[in-house]
Design a protein around this motif. Structure first.
Motif, PDB file in Angstrom:
ATOM      1  N   THR A 180       0.820  -1.216   0.000  1.00 46.57           N
ATOM      2  CA  THR A 180       0.000   0.000   0.000  1.00 46.57           C
ATOM      3  C   THR A 180       0.851   1.262   0.000  1.00 46.57           C
ATOM      4  OG1 THR A 180      -1.750  -1.165   1.201  1.00 46.57           O
ATOM      5  CG2 THR A 180      -1.831   1.238   1.213  1.00 46.57           C
ATOM      6  N   THR A 181       1.962   1.231   0.722  1.00 44.94           N
ATOM      7  CA  THR A 181       2.815   2.419   0.837  1.00 44.94           C
ATOM      8  C   THR A 181       3.932   2.441  -0.199  1.00 44.94           C
ATOM      9  OG1 THR A 181       4.230   1.290   2.468  1.00 44.94           O
ATOM     10  CG2 THR A 181       2.371   2.588   3.309  1.00 44.94           C
ATOM     11  N   ALA A 182       3.905   1.468  -1.117  1.00 43.43           N
ATOM     12  CA  ALA A 182       4.924   1.380  -2.178  1.00 43.43           C
ATOM     13  C   ALA A 182       6.325   1.212  -1.606  1.00 43.43           C
ATOM     14  CB  ALA A 182       4.866   2.607  -3.087  1.00 43.43           C
ATOM     15  N   GLU A 183       6.414   0.619  -0.426  1.00 44.56           N
ATOM     16  CA  GLU A 183       7.718   0.370   0.192  1.00 44.56           C
ATOM     17  C   GLU A 183       8.248  -1.030  -0.112  1.00 44.56           C
ATOM     18  OE1 GLU A 183       8.101   1.634   4.371  1.00 44.56           O
ATOM     19  OE2 GLU A 183       6.106   2.524   4.145  1.00 44.56           O
ATOM     20  N   LEU A 184       7.454  -1.825  -0.796  1.00 39.60           N
ATOM     21  CA  LEU A 184       7.888  -3.183  -1.126  1.00 39.60           C
ATOM     22  C   LEU A 184       8.907  -3.106  -2.259  1.00 39.60           C
ATOM     23  CD1 LEU A 184       7.059  -6.137  -0.266  1.00 39.60           C
ATOM     24  CD2 LEU A 184       5.785  -6.202  -2.404  1.00 39.60           C
ATOM     25  N   LYS A 185      10.137  -3.490  -1.978  1.00 39.09           N
ATOM     26  CA  LYS A 185      11.221  -3.392  -2.954  1.00 39.09           C
ATOM     27  C   LYS A 185      11.925  -4.746  -3.073  1.00 39.09           C
ATOM     28  CE  LYS A 185      10.558   1.099  -3.296  1.00 39.09           C
ATOM     29  NZ  LYS A 185       9.943   1.697  -4.512  1.00 39.09           N
ATOM     30  N   PRO A 186      11.413  -5.643  -3.903  1.00 36.85           N
ATOM     31  CA  PRO A 186      12.033  -6.959  -4.054  1.00 36.85           C
ATOM     32  C   PRO A 186      13.471  -6.847  -4.552  1.00 36.85           C
ATOM     33  CG  PRO A 186       9.868  -6.903  -5.074  1.00 36.85           C
ATOM     34  CD  PRO A 186      10.225  -5.490  -4.759  1.00 36.85           C
ATOM     35  N   THR A 187      14.295  -7.777  -4.113  1.00 36.32           N
ATOM     36  CA  THR A 187      15.679  -7.821  -4.594  1.00 36.32           C
ATOM     37  C   THR A 187      15.994  -9.158  -5.252  1.00 36.32           C
ATOM     38  OG1 THR A 187      16.477  -8.611  -2.435  1.00 36.32           O
ATOM     39  CG2 THR A 187      16.453  -6.218  -2.802  1.00 36.32           C
ATOM     40  N   THR A 188      15.023 -10.068  -5.283  1.00 36.48           N
ATOM     41  CA  THR A 188      15.214 -11.349  -5.959  1.00 36.48           C
ATOM     42  C   THR A 188      14.142 -11.512  -7.032  1.00 36.48           C
ATOM     43  OG1 THR A 188      13.770 -12.599  -4.454  1.00 36.48           O
ATOM     44  CG2 THR A 188      16.094 -12.362  -3.819  1.00 36.48           C
ATOM     45  N   ALA A 189      14.468 -12.299  -8.049  1.00 29.38           N
ATOM     46  CA  ALA A 189      13.525 -12.507  -9.154  1.00 29.38           C
ATOM     47  C   ALA A 189      12.257 -13.208  -8.674  1.00 29.38           C
ATOM     48  CB  ALA A 189      14.192 -13.317 -10.257  1.00 29.38           C
ATOM     49  N   GLN A 211      -1.172 -14.411 -15.075  1.00 28.67           N
ATOM     50  CA  GLN A 211      -0.833 -13.485 -16.155  1.00 28.67           C
ATOM     51  C   GLN A 211       0.238 -14.021 -17.098  1.00 28.67           C
ATOM     52  OE1 GLN A 211      -2.744 -10.730 -16.411  1.00 28.67           O
ATOM     53  NE2 GLN A 211      -3.775 -11.572 -14.611  1.00 28.67           N
ATOM     54  N   GLY A 212       0.770 -15.180 -16.789  1.00 20.48           N
ATOM     55  CA  GLY A 212       1.768 -15.782 -17.662  1.00 20.48           C
ATOM     56  C   GLY A 212       3.134 -15.116 -17.601  1.00 20.48           C
ATOM     57  N   VAL A 213       3.412 -14.390 -16.522  1.00 19.17           N
ATOM     58  CA  VAL A 213       4.718 -13.740 -16.375  1.00 19.17           C
ATOM     59  C   VAL A 213       5.749 -14.797 -15.980  1.00 19.17           C
ATOM     60  CG1 VAL A 213       6.038 -11.959 -15.178  1.00 19.17           C
ATOM     61  CG2 VAL A 213       3.602 -11.605 -15.651  1.00 19.17           C
ATOM     62  N   SER A 214       6.854 -14.849 -16.711  1.00 19.44           N
ATOM     63  CA  SER A 214       7.886 -15.842 -16.422  1.00 19.44           C
ATOM     64  C   SER A 214       8.915 -15.285 -15.450  1.00 19.44           C
ATOM     65  CB  SER A 214       8.592 -16.262 -17.716  1.00 19.44           C
ATOM     66  OG  SER A 214       9.362 -15.182 -18.226  1.00 19.44           O
ATOM     67  N   LEU A 215       9.702 -16.183 -14.888  1.00 19.06           N
ATOM     68  CA  LEU A 215      10.757 -15.766 -13.971  1.00 19.06           C
ATOM     69  C   LEU A 215      11.795 -14.923 -14.705  1.00 19.06           C
ATOM     70  CD1 LEU A 215      11.650 -16.065 -11.015  1.00 19.06           C
ATOM     71  CD2 LEU A 215      13.007 -18.054 -11.705  1.00 19.06           C
ATOM     72  N   ASP A 216      12.050 -15.242 -15.967  1.00 23.06           N
ATOM     73  CA  ASP A 216      13.012 -14.459 -16.754  1.00 23.06           C
ATOM     74  C   ASP A 216      12.524 -13.022 -16.939  1.00 23.06           C
ATOM     75  OD1 ASP A 216      14.814 -16.509 -17.024  1.00 23.06           O
ATOM     76  OD2 ASP A 216      14.071 -17.166 -18.983  1.00 23.06           O
ATOM     77  N   VAL A 217      11.238 -12.867 -17.215  1.00 30.02           N
ATOM     78  CA  VAL A 217      10.680 -11.523 -17.374  1.00 30.02           C
ATOM     79  C   VAL A 217      10.777 -10.763 -16.054  1.00 30.02           C
ATOM     80  CG1 VAL A 217       8.550 -10.222 -17.745  1.00 30.02           C
ATOM     81  CG2 VAL A 217       9.138 -12.105 -19.273  1.00 30.02           C
ATOM     82  N   ALA A 218      10.457 -11.436 -14.959  1.00 27.22           N
ATOM     83  CA  ALA A 218      10.548 -10.798 -13.643  1.00 27.22           C
ATOM     84  C   ALA A 218      11.981 -10.363 -13.362  1.00 27.22           C
ATOM     85  CB  ALA A 218      10.063 -11.758 -12.560  1.00 27.22           C
ATOM     86  N   ARG A 219      12.933 -11.197 -13.750  1.00 22.69           N
ATOM     87  CA  ARG A 219      14.342 -10.863 -13.534  1.00 22.69           C
ATOM     88  C   ARG A 219      14.743  -9.642 -14.367  1.00 22.69           C
ATOM     89  NH1 ARG A 219      16.011 -15.500 -14.365  1.00 22.69           N
ATOM     90  NH2 ARG A 219      16.216 -16.201 -12.203  1.00 22.69           N
ATOM     91  N   LEU A 272      13.287  -6.570 -12.725  1.00 18.53           N
ATOM     92  CA  LEU A 272      14.043  -6.268 -11.509  1.00 18.53           C
ATOM     93  C   LEU A 272      15.374  -5.611 -11.849  1.00 18.53           C
ATOM     94  CD1 LEU A 272      14.329  -6.508  -8.427  1.00 18.53           C
ATOM     95  CD2 LEU A 272      15.295  -8.790  -8.789  1.00 18.53           C
ATOM     96  N   ASP A 273      16.069  -6.149 -12.844  1.00 16.34           N
ATOM     97  CA  ASP A 273      17.356  -5.576 -13.255  1.00 16.34           C
ATOM     98  C   ASP A 273      17.179  -4.140 -13.731  1.00 16.34           C
ATOM     99  OD1 ASP A 273      18.590  -7.942 -12.638  1.00 16.34           O
ATOM    100  OD2 ASP A 273      18.713  -8.664 -14.710  1.00 16.34           O
ATOM    101  N   GLN A 274      16.112  -3.898 -14.499  1.00 12.78           N
ATOM    102  CA  GLN A 274      15.851  -2.554 -15.005  1.00 12.78           C
ATOM    103  C   GLN A 274      15.569  -1.582 -13.864  1.00 12.78           C
ATOM    104  OE1 GLN A 274      16.136  -1.267 -18.035  1.00 12.78           O
ATOM    105  NE2 GLN A 274      15.462   0.741 -17.300  1.00 12.78           N
ATOM    106  N   GLU A 275      14.764  -2.015 -12.910  1.00 11.57           N
ATOM    107  CA  GLU A 275      14.435  -1.149 -11.778  1.00 11.57           C
ATOM    108  C   GLU A 275      15.672  -0.846 -10.939  1.00 11.57           C
ATOM    109  OE1 GLU A 275      11.292  -3.070  -9.662  1.00 11.57           O
ATOM    110  OE2 GLU A 275       9.754  -2.462 -11.112  1.00 11.57           O
ATOM    111  N   GLN A 276      16.527  -1.832 -10.774  1.00 12.32           N
ATOM    112  CA  GLN A 276      17.743  -1.615  -9.996  1.00 12.32           C
ATOM    113  C   GLN A 276      18.698  -0.674 -10.720  1.00 12.32           C
ATOM    114  OE1 GLN A 276      18.974  -5.699  -9.326  1.00 12.32           O
ATOM    115  NE2 GLN A 276      17.882  -5.812  -7.374  1.00 12.32           N
ATOM    116  N   ARG A 277      18.754  -0.760 -12.051  1.00 12.04           N
ATOM    117  CA  ARG A 277      19.595   0.170 -12.814  1.00 12.04           C
ATOM    118  C   ARG A 277      19.072   1.596 -12.691  1.00 12.04           C
ATOM    119  NH1 ARG A 277      19.873  -4.108 -16.629  1.00 12.04           N
ATOM    120  NH2 ARG A 277      18.132  -3.233 -17.823  1.00 12.04           N
TER     121      ARG A 277
END
Length: 213
Positions: free
Chosen positions: A170-179, A192-200, A203-208
């Motif tokens: 709710t507070t947008a504080e959730l910041k995953p660090t693993t795929a 939704q058919g999201v794969s682990l590769d897509v999630a990774r 995540l990489d893009q958000e971290q960059r």
């Protein structure tokens, strides 16, 4: 004319059989998870003019059938076509792409007409229909995320309660660090058919982006 006839039939049914409908509605509502019952109650109680007689007739039994939803989708398609808006719709539901009308450089007129079509057809029914099929148990966000993380044997957020996960979402504080955790935040029900590769990749893009800031 088809929509007007359907609405008239719904009104007639409610007028002729008020006591029976009320009893059936109460029983149906009691069998629906609280999340969806509350949302449907809110729609039925509102005086928002965008909530039509047809919307109320569909939702009064606290369920939306495939046929009812597809009927609304067809009405939406017909409305867009009547306005000359070219469009494609995801057969599974929800997805809609429109092409801007000729001369509508910024797309504002197309957006206005498309929104009016959606309000008068699929309206509040669509989100309830799709949500009830994705989440039939009516899990809260924190509960759904907790279950997904546990099912994926994800170590991130291990031991964090459902209530705390809900707060972080709710507070947008959730910041995953693993795929694995990222996948659960993107597609907690796996629908939704999201794969682990897509999630990774996400995540990489958000971290960059965080590093660039």
């Amino acid at each position: 004319m088809g929509r007007r006839s359907a609405a008239a039939v719904a009104v007639l049914a409610m007028v002729v059989l008020p006591s029976g409908c009320t009893a059936q509605t109460e029983r149906a509502g009691a069998e629906v998870p609280e999340l969806w019952r509350a949302q449907i109650d809110q729609v039925l109680a509102t005086d928002d003019p965008d909530v039509t007689v047809e919307h109320r007739a569909i939702l009064e039994d606290y369920a939306v059938s495939d046929a009812e939803y597809q009927g609304l989708r067809q009405e939406l398609s017909d409305c867009l076509t009547d306005h000359g808006i070219e469009h494609t719709m995801d057969p599974a539901g929800g997805g809609l792409e429109t092409a801007d009308l000729p001369g509508d450089a910024e797309g504002s007129q197309t957006m206005e007409l498309s929104t009016a079509c959606m309000d008068g057809t699929t309206g509040p029914v669509e989100s309830i229909y799709l949500g009830m099929r994705e989440n039939p148990e009516g899990l809260g966000q924190g509960e759904a995320l907790r279950r997904c993380l546990d099912d994926a044997d994800a170590t991130e957020y291990a031991g964090v309660s459902e209530d705390e996960l809900e707060r972080l979402i709710t507070t947008a504080e959730l910041k995953p660090t693993t795929a694995e955790a990222q996948l659960c935040t993107m597609d907690p029900f796996g629908s939704q058919g999201v794969s682990l590769d897509v999630a990774r990749q996400v995540l990489d893009q958000e971290q960059r982006e965080v590093v660039d800031e």
